[in-house]
Design a protein around this motif. Structure first.
Motif, PDB file in Angstrom:
ATOM      1  N   LEU A  32       9.680   3.564   2.683  1.00  0.00           N
ATOM      2  CA  LEU A  32      10.656   3.246   3.733  1.00  0.00           C
ATOM      3  C   LEU A  32       9.979   3.002   5.070  1.00  0.00           C
ATOM      4  O   LEU A  32      10.342   2.077   5.801  1.00  0.00           O
ATOM      5  CB  LEU A  32      11.684   4.376   3.859  1.00  0.00           C
ATOM      6  N   ILE A  33       8.994   3.817   5.392  1.00  0.00           N
ATOM      7  CA  ILE A  33       8.288   3.665   6.666  1.00  0.00           C
ATOM      8  C   ILE A  33       7.572   2.319   6.718  1.00  0.00           C
ATOM      9  O   ILE A  33       7.658   1.588   7.709  1.00  0.00           O
ATOM     10  CB  ILE A  33       7.299   4.833   6.879  1.00  0.00           C
ATOM     11  N   VAL A  34       6.880   1.964   5.643  1.00  0.00           N
ATOM     12  CA  VAL A  34       6.140   0.699   5.617  1.00  0.00           C
ATOM     13  C   VAL A  34       7.103  -0.484   5.658  1.00  0.00           C
ATOM     14  O   VAL A  34       6.897  -1.439   6.427  1.00  0.00           O
ATOM     15  CB  VAL A  34       5.211   0.626   4.381  1.00  0.00           C
ATOM     16  N   LEU A  35       8.159  -0.445   4.859  1.00  0.00           N
ATOM     17  CA  LEU A  35       9.127  -1.548   4.871  1.00  0.00           C
ATOM     18  C   LEU A  35       9.745  -1.714   6.252  1.00  0.00           C
ATOM     19  O   LEU A  35       9.869  -2.835   6.755  1.00  0.00           O
ATOM     20  CB  LEU A  35      10.223  -1.311   3.827  1.00  0.00           C
ATOM     21  N   SER A  36      10.115  -0.618   6.863  1.00  0.00           N
ATOM     22  CA  SER A  36      10.703  -0.683   8.198  1.00  0.00           C
ATOM     23  C   SER A  36       9.700  -1.241   9.207  1.00  0.00           C
ATOM     24  O   SER A  36      10.041  -2.063  10.056  1.00  0.00           O
ATOM     25  CB  SER A  36      11.175   0.705   8.628  1.00  0.00           C
ATOM     26  N   ASP A  37       8.458  -0.810   9.102  1.00  0.00           N
ATOM     27  CA  ASP A  37       7.416  -1.261  10.018  1.00  0.00           C
ATOM     28  C   ASP A  37       7.145  -2.760   9.883  1.00  0.00           C
ATOM     29  O   ASP A  37       6.889  -3.438  10.878  1.00  0.00           O
ATOM     30  CB  ASP A  37       6.143  -0.458   9.777  1.00  0.00           C
ATOM     31  N   GLU A  42       4.186  -9.731  10.089  1.00  0.00           N
ATOM     32  CA  GLU A  42       2.962  -9.537   9.324  1.00  0.00           C
ATOM     33  C   GLU A  42       1.997  -8.596  10.047  1.00  0.00           C
ATOM     34  O   GLU A  42       1.831  -8.678  11.257  1.00  0.00           O
ATOM     35  CB  GLU A  42       2.299 -10.895   9.112  1.00  0.00           C
ATOM     36  N   LYS A  43       1.372  -7.695   9.280  1.00  0.00           N
ATOM     37  CA  LYS A  43       0.429  -6.747   9.863  1.00  0.00           C
ATOM     38  C   LYS A  43      -0.777  -6.578   8.953  1.00  0.00           C
ATOM     39  O   LYS A  43      -0.675  -6.692   7.735  1.00  0.00           O
ATOM     40  CB  LYS A  43       1.080  -5.377  10.064  1.00  0.00           C
ATOM     41  N   ARG A  61      -1.826   2.932  -1.819  1.00  0.00           N
ATOM     42  CA  ARG A  61      -0.955   3.123  -2.984  1.00  0.00           C
ATOM     43  C   ARG A  61       0.447   2.558  -2.732  1.00  0.00           C
ATOM     44  O   ARG A  61       1.014   1.860  -3.564  1.00  0.00           O
ATOM     45  CB  ARG A  61      -0.874   4.617  -3.328  1.00  0.00           C
ATOM     46  N   VAL A  62       0.987   2.850  -1.554  1.00  0.00           N
ATOM     47  CA  VAL A  62       2.334   2.381  -1.209  1.00  0.00           C
ATOM     48  C   VAL A  62       2.370   0.853  -1.134  1.00  0.00           C
ATOM     49  O   VAL A  62       3.293   0.213  -1.646  1.00  0.00           O
ATOM     50  CB  VAL A  62       2.804   3.029   0.119  1.00  0.00           C
ATOM     51  N   LEU A  63       1.361   0.259  -0.515  1.00  0.00           N
ATOM     52  CA  LEU A  63       1.312  -1.203  -0.423  1.00  0.00           C
ATOM     53  C   LEU A  63       1.202  -1.840  -1.803  1.00  0.00           C
ATOM     54  O   LEU A  63       1.860  -2.846  -2.083  1.00  0.00           O
ATOM     55  CB  LEU A  63       0.157  -1.644   0.477  1.00  0.00           C
ATOM     56  N   ASP A  64       0.395  -1.244  -2.680  1.00  0.00           N
ATOM     57  CA  ASP A  64       0.299  -1.753  -4.059  1.00  0.00           C
ATOM     58  C   ASP A  64       1.645  -1.657  -4.767  1.00  0.00           C
ATOM     59  O   ASP A  64       2.071  -2.604  -5.434  1.00  0.00           O
ATOM     60  CB  ASP A  64      -0.760  -0.979  -4.855  1.00  0.00           C
ATOM     61  N   ASP A  65       2.329  -0.523  -4.616  1.00  0.00           N
ATOM     62  CA  ASP A  65       3.641  -0.336  -5.246  1.00  0.00           C
ATOM     63  C   ASP A  65       4.647  -1.364  -4.731  1.00  0.00           C
ATOM     64  O   ASP A  65       5.358  -1.998  -5.517  1.00  0.00           O
ATOM     65  CB  ASP A  65       4.190   1.065  -4.969  1.00  0.00           C
ATOM     66  N   LEU A  66       4.714  -1.515  -3.410  1.00  0.00           N
ATOM     67  CA  LEU A  66       5.675  -2.452  -2.818  1.00  0.00           C
ATOM     68  C   LEU A  66       5.358  -3.893  -3.203  1.00  0.00           C
ATOM     69  O   LEU A  66       6.267  -4.706  -3.395  1.00  0.00           O
ATOM     70  CB  LEU A  66       5.712  -2.295  -1.293  1.00  0.00           C
ATOM     71  N   ASN A  67       4.085  -4.210  -3.326  1.00  0.00           N
ATOM     72  CA  ASN A  67       3.685  -5.547  -3.766  1.00  0.00           C
ATOM     73  C   ASN A  67       4.101  -5.768  -5.224  1.00  0.00           C
ATOM     74  O   ASN A  67       4.674  -6.807  -5.566  1.00  0.00           O
ATOM     75  CB  ASN A  67       2.177  -5.725  -3.590  1.00  0.00           C
ATOM     76  N   ASP A  68       3.839  -4.776  -6.084  1.00  0.00           N
ATOM     77  CA  ASP A  68       4.214  -4.876  -7.496  1.00  0.00           C
ATOM     78  C   ASP A  68       5.720  -5.008  -7.678  1.00  0.00           C
ATOM     79  O   ASP A  68       6.184  -5.696  -8.593  1.00  0.00           O
ATOM     80  CB  ASP A  68       3.723  -3.646  -8.279  1.00  0.00           C
ATOM     81  N   LEU A  69       6.489  -4.358  -6.808  1.00  0.00           N
ATOM     82  CA  LEU A  69       7.955  -4.412  -6.886  1.00  0.00           C
ATOM     83  C   LEU A  69       8.540  -5.665  -6.241  1.00  0.00           C
ATOM     84  O   LEU A  69       9.739  -5.907  -6.312  1.00  0.00           O
ATOM     85  CB  LEU A  69       8.560  -3.162  -6.243  1.00  0.00           C
ATOM     86  N   GLY A  70       7.696  -6.448  -5.579  1.00  0.00           N
ATOM     87  CA  GLY A  70       8.145  -7.700  -4.982  1.00  0.00           C
ATOM     88  C   GLY A  70       8.732  -7.593  -3.586  1.00  0.00           C
ATOM     89  O   GLY A  70       9.351  -8.533  -3.103  1.00  0.00           O
ATOM     90  N   GLU A  90      11.101 -12.315   0.643  1.00  0.00           N
ATOM     91  CA  GLU A  90      12.548 -12.518   0.811  1.00  0.00           C
ATOM     92  C   GLU A  90      13.305 -11.271   0.353  1.00  0.00           C
ATOM     93  O   GLU A  90      14.267 -10.839   0.991  1.00  0.00           O
ATOM     94  CB  GLU A  90      13.000 -13.748   0.018  1.00  0.00           C
ATOM     95  N   LYS A  91      12.844 -10.683  -0.749  1.00  0.00           N
ATOM     96  CA  LYS A  91      13.466  -9.459  -1.263  1.00  0.00           C
ATOM     97  C   LYS A  91      13.335  -8.326  -0.241  1.00  0.00           C
ATOM     98  O   LYS A  91      14.299  -7.615   0.034  1.00  0.00           O
ATOM     99  CB  LYS A  91      12.802  -9.064  -2.582  1.00  0.00           C
ATOM    100  N   GLY A  92      12.148  -8.157   0.329  1.00  0.00           N
ATOM    101  CA  GLY A  92      11.937  -7.119   1.326  1.00  0.00           C
ATOM    102  C   GLY A  92      12.729  -7.373   2.593  1.00  0.00           C
ATOM    103  O   GLY A  92      13.326  -6.458   3.172  1.00  0.00           O
TER     104      GLY A  92
END
Length: 118
Positions: A32-37, A42-43, A61-70, A90-92
């Motif tokens: 949630l923190i990364v998505l909100s940020d 782009e960062k 780990r979180v970035l890998d997970d969020l990337n894998d989930l699209g 677009e999903k994010g």
């Protein structure tokens, strides 16, 4: 008088399952923190590390997970210095209104003193 049949327990559970499944994908604190940020745009990895306060291992780990989930995309810039950039897909990006609603709800309900209602 309405003759509409009330939803069955299975139908209610299916709706709840959609909510649970959604929260399983985005519901961890760091996701949630990364998505909100990333709503700001782009960062680079180190920018995200500073702005979120996550350690390198957790953030990776979180970035890998969020990337894998699209939810996010990763872009590698190979010019010197080599850098990896992250941004919402677009999903994010479709979660931005959800974050805004949660922020509005929090401003209304979490800032209150529960004893003030008595």
């Amino acid at each position: 008088m309405s003759l509409e049949t009330p939803p069955t327990a299975e139908e209610k559970n299916a709706d709840a399952c959609d909510v649970v499944e959604s929260l399983e994908q985005i519901g961890s604190q760091w996701r949630l923190i990364v998505l909100s940020d990333l709503r700001e745009g782009e960062k680079r990895f180190n920018e995200l590390k500073r702005s979120t306060g996550a350690n390198s291992r957790t953030l990776s780990r979180v970035l890998d997970d969020l990337n894998d989930l699209g939810f996010i995309t990763r872009r590698l810039e190979e010019d010197a210095p080599v850098a990896t950039y992250y941004s919402l897909t677009e999903k994010g990006d479709s979660l931005c209104p959800v974050f805004e609603e949660i922020e509005d709800w929090a401003a209304e309900w979490l800032g209150e003193d529960p004893a003030a209602d008595d």
